[in-house]
Design a protein around this motif. Structure first.
Motif: not given
Length: 398
Positions: A343-356, A390-398
């Motif tokens: 859950a801590r890692v998921l909270e750190a992942v941004p929802a922006t298109p470029e990710g982190a 090399a980046h990770w981002r949150v999957v945008r759900r419909r």
């Protein structure tokens, strides 16, 4: 004229206490208590103390003869008031009148007498006039009072009806006073689901008051019970309503005030219930509503427990361990089931298109980069995140 009014026919105390039947009618003790119901008002503590020492037959004889011993609270004026009501009374006719409407007159010692009324002490009813089906004593063992303002809001009437229906479906008898407003809504809620309800009246059981509730009172008399301390034909007054409330409080396992203003008469029932060590409950309303201000004051002072449904009511007044209300909680989301590190890692992942990148996620989550990468792959398999270069981002759900 009735035998109680013919002085030679007054039996002794021993015969009265034994409840012996006579060949020409009901037992003398019952007839004497019918007569006392005409001589005194409900809750007369003087008469109550007197009946604690003598049989009802001897009380009637003492009043008629004026040979009353030194008795607390009994003075010449009060005795004269009792004697003034004696002429023309006919207890046997009163019993006939209640039988004509399918009723009966019960007294302490009868199998139908609810023993919890004895908690009223000297204010215990002399007897109760009951019309309807079922044993009052047995039904009262699993009963709850729902009371409130006559001038209620649509919210109050809705809540009273819903609570009453829920309680009736759980096998509880709903007790109220057959008045307009909350009382009527409570009775109708129980009747609507085929449940049991009892109306404690401030008039005779053969008198429909208020007239606007005549049909409702008739239905209660058919499907439930009508109960009163007052003999047939008696009409209500302001004081009889207040005195009636003590019977509602004592008869039931607890009292729920659905809606009541600061000066509402329904609050007197709650206070009597509290004084009798019965459960006292209140339903909150809008903080802007004057019709709920009295209930809110009860809850705030600690004199009543906040309840919102039948489950919470029965948890208080029902059997220990058998009538527990379910624990309230919000819906459990899949995200709530994640392990803390994930859950801590998921909270750190941004929802922006470029990710982190992983390094930034490690700094924000406070975990080693290798562990962060492992958790990211777990989250990816669960559909929470996705890799973008090399980046990770949150999957945008419909």
């Amino acid at each position: 004229m009735n035998q109680l009014l013919r002085q030679p026919r007054i039996p002794g105390a021993a015969e009265a206490v034994a409840g012996a039947d006579t060949n020409d009618g009901p037992e003398p003790e019952r007839l004497a208590r019918v007569l006392i119901c005409r001589l005194s008002e409900p809750g007369d503590a003087v008469v109550g103390r007197w009946l604690g020492q003598l049989s009802a037959v001897d009380v009637v004889k003492a009043i008629r003869d004026g040979t009353v011993p030194d008795h607390p609270g009994l003075d010449a004026t009060r005795l004269a008031g009792y004697q003034a009501r004696l002429p023309g009374l006919d207890p046997e006719m009163d019993l006939k009148r209640v039988r004509d409407v399918g009723g009966r007159f019960i007294i302490p010692g009868d199998t139908e007498w609810p023993s919890q009324l004895d908690d009223l002490g000297d204010g215990r009813p002399v007897g109760l006039w009951v019309a309807g089906t079922g044993s009052l004593r047995l039904l009262a063992l699993r009963s709850v009072a729902l009371v409130g303002s006559r001038a209620c809001t649509a919210y109050g009437a809705h809540v009273a009806g819903e609570l009453s229906a829920q309680l009736a479906e759980r096998g509880w008898m709903v007790v109220s006073g057959a008045a307009y407003g909350i009382d009527a809504a409570a009775h109708r809620g129980a009747l609507a689901v085929g449940g049991m309800t009892a109306a404690v009246l401030a008039c005779g059981v053969d008198v429909a008051y208020p007239k606007g509730n005549a049909e409702l009172i008739r239905r209660i008399g058919v499907q439930g019970l009508l109960v009163s301390e007052l003999p047939p034909g008696e009409h209500p007054n302001r004081f009889r309503f207040v005195l009636r409330n003590r019977v509602i409080a004592a008869l039931t396992r607890g009292t729920v005030v659905v809606e009541a203003a600061v000066r509402s008469g329904a609050l007197s029932t709650a206070r009597r219930a509290r004084d009798l060590n019965r459960h006292t409950m209140g339903v909150a309303g809008p903080v802007t509503s004057a019709f709920s201000a009295g209930v809110h004051a009860l809850i705030r002072s600690g004199a009543a427990v906040l309840v919102t449904d039948a489950a919470e009511i029965t948890e208080l007044i029902g059997a220990i361990g058998d009538d527990l209300a379910p624990q309230r909680s919000g819906p459990v989301l899949p995200r709530d089931l994640l392990e803390p590190a994930v859950a801590r890692v998921l909270e750190a992942v941004p929802a922006t298109p470029e990710g982190a990148p992983v390094e930034r996620l490690a700094r924000q989550s406070g975990l080693p980069p290798d562990e962060v990468l492992q958790r990211l792959y777990e989250l990816g398999s669960l559909g929470y995140v996705e890799r973008h270069g090399a980046h990770w981002r949150v999957v945008r759900r419909r």
